[in-house]
Design an enzyme around this catalytic site. Structure first.
Site, PDB file in Angstrom:
ATOM      1  N   VAL A   1      -1.753  -7.243  -4.682  1.00 60.18           N
ATOM      2  CA  VAL A   1      -1.455  -8.353  -3.769  1.00 60.18           C
ATOM      3  C   VAL A   1      -2.698  -9.229  -3.678  1.00 60.18           C
ATOM      4  CG1 VAL A   1      -0.950  -8.951  -1.380  1.00 60.18           C
ATOM      5  CG2 VAL A   1       0.261  -7.053  -2.477  1.00 60.18           C
TER       6      VAL A   1
ATOM      7  N   GLY B   1       0.824  -1.212   0.000  1.00 54.51           N
ATOM      8  CA  GLY B   1       0.000   0.000   0.000  1.00 54.51           C
ATOM      9  C   GLY B   1       0.854   1.258   0.000  1.00 54.51           C
TER      10      GLY B   1
ATOM     11  N   ALA C   1      -6.047  10.196   8.110  1.00 53.27           N
ATOM     12  CA  ALA C   1      -4.666  10.193   7.622  1.00 53.27           C
ATOM     13  C   ALA C   1      -3.621  10.319   8.739  1.00 53.27           C
ATOM     14  CB  ALA C   1      -4.501  11.300   6.581  1.00 53.27           C
TER      15      ALA C   1
ATOM     16  N   GLY D   1      -0.534   4.347   0.297  1.00 50.26           N
ATOM     17  CA  GLY D   1      -1.387   5.427   0.799  1.00 50.26           C
ATOM     18  C   GLY D   1      -0.634   6.173   1.901  1.00 50.26           C
ATOM     19  N   PHE D   2      -1.387   6.851   2.776  1.00 49.33           N
ATOM     20  CA  PHE D   2      -0.740   7.654   3.819  1.00 49.33           C
ATOM     21  C   PHE D   2       0.123   6.802   4.747  1.00 49.33           C
ATOM     22  CE2 PHE D   2      -4.232  10.524   2.681  1.00 49.33           C
ATOM     23  CZ  PHE D   2      -3.515  11.695   2.547  1.00 49.33           C
ATOM     24  N   GLY D   3      -0.409   5.651   5.167  1.00 59.44           N
ATOM     25  CA  GLY D   3       0.336   4.805   6.104  1.00 59.44           C
ATOM     26  C   GLY D   3       1.540   4.158   5.446  1.00 59.44           C
TER      27      GLY D   3
ATOM     28  N   GLU E   1     -19.089  17.262   2.830  1.00 60.56           N
ATOM     29  CA  GLU E   1     -18.280  18.004   1.852  1.00 60.56           C
ATOM     30  C   GLU E   1     -18.958  18.016   0.483  1.00 60.56           C
ATOM     31  OE1 GLU E   1     -14.731  15.705   1.884  1.00 60.56           O
ATOM     32  OE2 GLU E   1     -13.777  16.929   3.415  1.00 60.56           O
TER      33      GLU E   1
HETATM   34  C1  LIG Z   1     -13.178  10.916   0.284  1.00 62.21           C
HETATM   35  C2  LIG Z   1     -12.296  10.806   1.493  1.00 62.21           C
HETATM   36  C3  LIG Z   1     -11.994  11.948   2.219  1.00 62.21           C
HETATM   37  C4  LIG Z   1     -11.162  11.874   3.330  1.00 62.21           C
HETATM   38  N1  LIG Z   1     -10.881  13.025   4.021  1.00 62.21           N
HETATM   39  C5  LIG Z   1     -10.001  12.984   5.043  1.00 62.21           C
HETATM   40  C6  LIG Z   1      -9.604  14.177   5.720  1.00 62.21           C
HETATM   41  O1  LIG Z   1     -10.072  15.279   5.391  1.00 62.21           O
HETATM   42  N2  LIG Z   1      -8.694  14.073   6.727  1.00 62.21           N
HETATM   43  C7  LIG Z   1      -8.170  12.875   7.095  1.00 62.21           C
HETATM   44  O2  LIG Z   1      -7.335  12.826   7.988  1.00 62.21           O
HETATM   45  N3  LIG Z   1      -8.539  11.733   6.506  1.00 62.21           N
HETATM   46  C8  LIG Z   1      -9.436  11.751   5.487  1.00 62.21           C
HETATM   47  N4  LIG Z   1      -9.814  10.589   4.863  1.00 62.21           N
HETATM   48  C9  LIG Z   1      -9.324   9.305   5.391  1.00 62.21           C
HETATM   49  C10 LIG Z   1      -7.903   9.037   4.957  1.00 62.21           C
HETATM   50  O3  LIG Z   1      -7.768   9.255   3.570  1.00 62.21           O
HETATM   51  C11 LIG Z   1      -7.545   7.604   5.340  1.00 62.21           C
HETATM   52  O4  LIG Z   1      -7.659   7.478   6.732  1.00 62.21           O
HETATM   53  C12 LIG Z   1      -6.130   7.264   4.915  1.00 62.21           C
HETATM   54  O5  LIG Z   1      -6.007   7.330   3.521  1.00 62.21           O
HETATM   55  C13 LIG Z   1      -5.731   5.867   5.409  1.00 62.21           C
HETATM   56  O6  LIG Z   1      -4.456   5.566   4.962  1.00 62.21           O
HETATM   57  P1  LIG Z   1      -4.037   4.077   4.626  1.00 62.21           P
HETATM   58  O7  LIG Z   1      -2.589   4.119   4.287  1.00 62.21           O
HETATM   59  O8  LIG Z   1      -4.477   3.174   5.707  1.00 62.21           O
HETATM   60  O9  LIG Z   1      -4.883   3.675   3.348  1.00 62.21           O
HETATM   61  P2  LIG Z   1      -5.010   4.378   1.918  1.00 62.21           P
HETATM   62  O10 LIG Z   1      -4.502   5.775   1.959  1.00 62.21           O
HETATM   63  O11 LIG Z   1      -6.388   4.135   1.476  1.00 62.21           O
HETATM   64  O12 LIG Z   1      -4.004   3.538   1.007  1.00 62.21           O
HETATM   65  C14 LIG Z   1      -4.210   2.191   0.703  1.00 62.21           C
HETATM   66  C15 LIG Z   1      -3.321   1.832  -0.483  1.00 62.21           C
HETATM   67  O13 LIG Z   1      -3.290   0.417  -0.633  1.00 62.21           O
HETATM   68  C16 LIG Z   1      -3.395   0.091  -2.002  1.00 62.21           C
HETATM   69  N5  LIG Z   1      -3.981  -1.253  -2.077  1.00 62.21           N
HETATM   70  C17 LIG Z   1      -5.182  -1.652  -1.606  1.00 62.21           C
HETATM   71  N6  LIG Z   1      -5.354  -2.965  -1.835  1.00 62.21           N
HETATM   72  C18 LIG Z   1      -4.239  -3.402  -2.478  1.00 62.21           C
HETATM   73  C19 LIG Z   1      -3.823  -4.662  -2.990  1.00 62.21           C
HETATM   74  N7  LIG Z   1      -4.588  -5.752  -2.890  1.00 62.21           N
HETATM   75  N8  LIG Z   1      -2.622  -4.746  -3.585  1.00 62.21           N
HETATM   76  C20 LIG Z   1      -1.830  -3.650  -3.727  1.00 62.21           C
HETATM   77  N9  LIG Z   1      -2.173  -2.435  -3.248  1.00 62.21           N
HETATM   78  C21 LIG Z   1      -3.359  -2.305  -2.621  1.00 62.21           C
HETATM   79  C22 LIG Z   1      -4.296   1.180  -2.575  1.00 62.21           C
HETATM   80  O14 LIG Z   1      -4.108   1.308  -3.978  1.00 62.21           O
HETATM   81  C23 LIG Z   1      -3.822   2.405  -1.799  1.00 62.21           C
HETATM   82  O15 LIG Z   1      -2.785   3.089  -2.457  1.00 62.21           O
HETATM   83  C24 LIG Z   1     -10.641  10.628   3.734  1.00 62.21           C
HETATM   84  C25 LIG Z   1     -10.946   9.476   3.005  1.00 62.21           C
HETATM   85  C26 LIG Z   1     -11.758   9.564   1.881  1.00 62.21           C
HETATM   86  C27 LIG Z   1     -12.078   8.311   1.091  1.00 62.21           C
END
Ligand SMILES: Cc1cc2nc3c(=O)[nH]c(=O)nc-3n(C[C@H](O)[C@H](O)[C@H](O)COP(=O)(O)OP(=O)(O)OC[C@H]3O[C@@H](n4cnc5c(N)ncnc54)[C@H](O)[C@@H]3O)c2cc1C
Length: 434
Positions: free
Chosen positions: A80, A13, A316, A15-17, A171
Site C-alpha cells: 500500500v 496488513g 500481539a 499481522g496479528f491485528g 531474548e
Molecule cells: C522480534 C519481536 C518479538 C516480539 N515478541 C512478542 C511477544 O513475545 N509477545 C507479544 O505479545 N508480542 C511480541 N512482539 C510484538 C508483536 O509481534 C506486535 O505487537 C504485533 O505483531 C503487532 O501486530 P500488528 O498487526 O499491529 O502488526 P504486525 O504483526 O507487524 O503486522 C503488520 C503487517 O502489515 C504489513 N504491512 C506493513 N506495511 C505495509 C504496506 N505498506 N502495504 C502492505 N502491507 C504492509 C506487514 O507485511 C505485516 O504483515 C514482538 C515483536 C517483535 C518484532
C-alpha cells in the site's frame, strides 16, 4: 453506501491485528479484502529463534492465503502506497482498492533515533529476512574467526553486542550466550567459542523496563548467570564497522544487533491524522481515525491509552483484541447500534531469557526462572498460526532442549561480514581495553 450494495471492508496488513480483523469481519454481511506486501504472516515472538538457528523460517510463518482459506476474504499481495480518504480508496502501485470500511494494521518496525546509517552495521529483528541475515552474521563470525586462527594469524576476540534491553534484546542475548557456551562449544578446533563475549547495552537503568522492578532485576541476574554482560544506563552514541561507541568508550564487536526503539509504519502519517513521537496514530477510543468513523487503525500502528492513562503496549494480544473489537463495531454500525470503546483485557505478560530462564507477570503474581520459561513456551506454541507448525515447533524445541542442538544452522547468501577487515586488524584486544 447505498442500501443494497454489500459493504466492502479493506484490511491493510496480515499481522496479528489484521488477521483477526479479517477473520472477524468475514462473519458479517460484508465483502472483505486483505492487502499485505508479503504473502505470509510472521509469528514475530519466535523470530529470535530463527535468528539464532533454533527454528527454520517456515516453522514460524504461514501463507496468509492458506490461513484464510475457506473464509469470506479476498487476499491481495501488494504494497500500500497511500490512501485517498475522500474517494475512499487504498492505493497500491498499480491498483486502487475501494472501501466502505478501512482497517489499517500495518504495524511498526525498529527506529535508529535518526541514525539510519547504522542499520547496515546493526540489523534489527522484525521480518523473516532480518532473522536470516542475523543468523548469517552470527554463524559467519564463528567461521571466520576459526579460519583466521587456523591460518596461524592469531585469535580474533568475538564480541556480540546487542543494543536495547527490551524483550527482543534480552531474548537474543540469552540465546546467543547459550549458543556460544553450549551449542558450539566443542565444534571448533582453532577457537574456543566459550570465549565469546555477549554484551547487552541498555540506555535506561534496568532491562525490561516495561516489567515491574523485581522482575527486571531477576531477568538481569538470569542473564548474568547465562554469561551475558549487562550494561545498563549506557547510551550508544555511534556505530562503526566492528565497533559500538558509548561516549568516550569504544567496544569492538564482530556482530552488532539492534533491538532498541520503535517506529510505526510510515502509512500512519499518510492517514493525515495526528501521530505520536513514534509515528503511531492517535485514535479515538473506538479505534477510529479522528474525523473518519469509517477508518480504523489498530495494533502497533495505533496509539491509545487505557483507563488509567497508560499507553497500551505494542504486543500481539492488544492487536488481536483490537482486530476483534473493530469487527464488533462494524457489526453494530450495520445494525444501527451505538459503537463501544475499546477495552484491553490484560491476561499477563511473559518474556523469555534463554534456556530455562524467563519472567512472567500475571496481575499481582510475579514468576521467574524455569516456570516462567515453560509458561512462555506453551503459550507461544499454543498461539502459533497453523496446527502443523505447532507440532513441528514443539518437537524441534524438545529436541534442542535435551540435545543442545540447533537444527537450522545454515549460512546462506553473502559470505562477507560487515566490519570483519577492521576487526582482524585489531587482534585479540584485552578485556581491559574497553
Ligand atoms: C522480534 C519481536 C518479538 C516480539 N515478541 C512478542 C511477544 O513475545 N509477545 C507479544 O505479545 N508480542 C511480541 N512482539 C510484538 C508483536 O509481534 C506486535 O505487537 C504485533 O505483531 C503487532 O501486530 P500488528 O498487526 O499491529 O502488526 P504486525 O504483526 O507487524 O503486522 C503488520 C503487517 O502489515 C504489513 N504491512 C506493513 N506495511 C505495509 C504496506 N505498506 N502495504 C502492505 N502491507 C504492509 C506487514 O507485511 C505485516 O504483515 C514482538 C515483536 C517483535 C518484532
Amino acid at each position: 453506501m447505498d442500501g443494497k450494495r454489500i459493504p466492502r471492508v479493506v484490511v491493510v496488513g496480515g499481522g496479528f491485528g489484521g488477521l483477526l480483523a479479517a477473520r472477524s469481519t468475514a462473519r458479517l454481511p460484508v465483502q472483505v479484502t486483505l492487502v499485505d506486501r508479503k504473502n505470509h504472516h510472521t509469528f514475530q515472538p519466535l523470530l529470535y529463534q530463527v535468528a539464532t538457528a533454533g527454528l527454520s523460517p517456515g516453522e514460524i510463518a504461514a501463507p496468509i492465503r492458506g490461513i484464510l482459506r475457506g473464509r469470506n476474504v479476498e487476499v491481495l499481495m501488494g504494497e500500500v502506497q497511500a490512501f485517498d480518504l475522500g474517494r475512499r480508496v487504498v492505493k497500491l502501485r498499480d491498483l486502487d482498492v475501494p472501501y466502505d470500511y478501512l482497517i489499517v494494521a500495518a504495524g511498526a518496525s525498529h527506529a535508529y533515533f535518526g541514525h539510519d546509517e547504522w542499520e547496515p552495521l546493526a540489523p534489527g529483528l522484525k521480518t523473516i529476512e532480518d532473522a536470516i541475515e542475523i543468523r548469517r552474521r552470527i554463524l559467519l563470525a564463528f567461521e571466520l574467526a576459526e579460519r583466521h586462527a587456523a591460518s596461524g594469524e592469531g585469535q580474533v576476540q568475538l564480541n556480540f553486542v546487542i543494543v536495547g534491553g527490551g524483550p527482543t534484546g534480552v531474548e537474543l542475548a540469552g540465546t546467543l550466550a547459550e549458543i556460544a557456551r553450549r551449542v558450539l562449544a566443542d565444534e571448533f578446533h582453532a577457537i574456543d567459542p566459550k570465549r565469546t563475549r555477549i554484551v547487552l547495552l541498555e540506555g535506561g537503568p534496568r532491562v525490561l523496563p516495561a516489567y515491574p522492578e523485581d522482575l527486571s532485576r531477576s531477568a538481569e541476574e538470569q542473564l548474568r548467570h547465562l554469561g551475558v554482560e549487562v550494561r545498563t544506563s549506557t547510551m550508544v552514541t555511534g556505530i562503526e564497522p566492528a565497533a559500538v561507541l558509548m561516549g568516550e568508550t569504544r567496544l569492538s564487536a564482530a556482530v552488532i544487533l539492534w533491538a532498541a526503539g520503535v517506529a510505526a509504519s510510515p502509512l500512519g502519517k499518510k492517514l493525515g491524522a495526528p501521530v505520536d513521537r513514534a509515528g503511531r496514530v492517535l485514535v479515538e477510543p473506538d479505534l477510529s481515525l479522528p474525523g473518519h468513523p469509517e477508518v480504523f487503525v489498530i495494533g502497533d500502528l495505533a496509539s491509545l491509552k487505557d483507563e488509567n492513562g497508560k499507553p497500551l503496549p505494542g504486543v500481539a494480544p492488544v492487536a488481536m483484541q483490537q482486530g476483534k473489537a473493530v469487527a464488533h463495531n462494524i457489526a453494530r454500525d450495520l445494525k444501527g447500534e451505538p459503537r463501544r470503546n475499546f477495552h484491553y483485557l490484560d491476561k499477563g505478560s511473559l518474556a523469555t531469557i534463554g534456556r530455562s530462564a524467563g519472567i512472567a507477570q500475571f496481575g499481582k503474581l510475579h514468576i521467574s526462572g524455569f516456570v516462567a520459561w515453560l509458561s512462555w513456551l506453551f503459550i507461544h506454541i499454543f498461539f502459533l498460526i497453523g496446527f502443523r507448525n505447532r507440532i513441528i515447533v514443539f518437537i524441534q524445541w524438545a529436541w534442542s532442549y535435551f540435545t543442545y542442538e540447533r537444527g537450522a544452522r545454515l549460512i546462506t547468501g553473502d559470505t562477507n561480514l560487515p566490519g570483519w577487515t577492521e576487526l582482524q586488524a585489531e587482534k585479540t584486544p584485552s578485556r581491559a581495553a574497553d
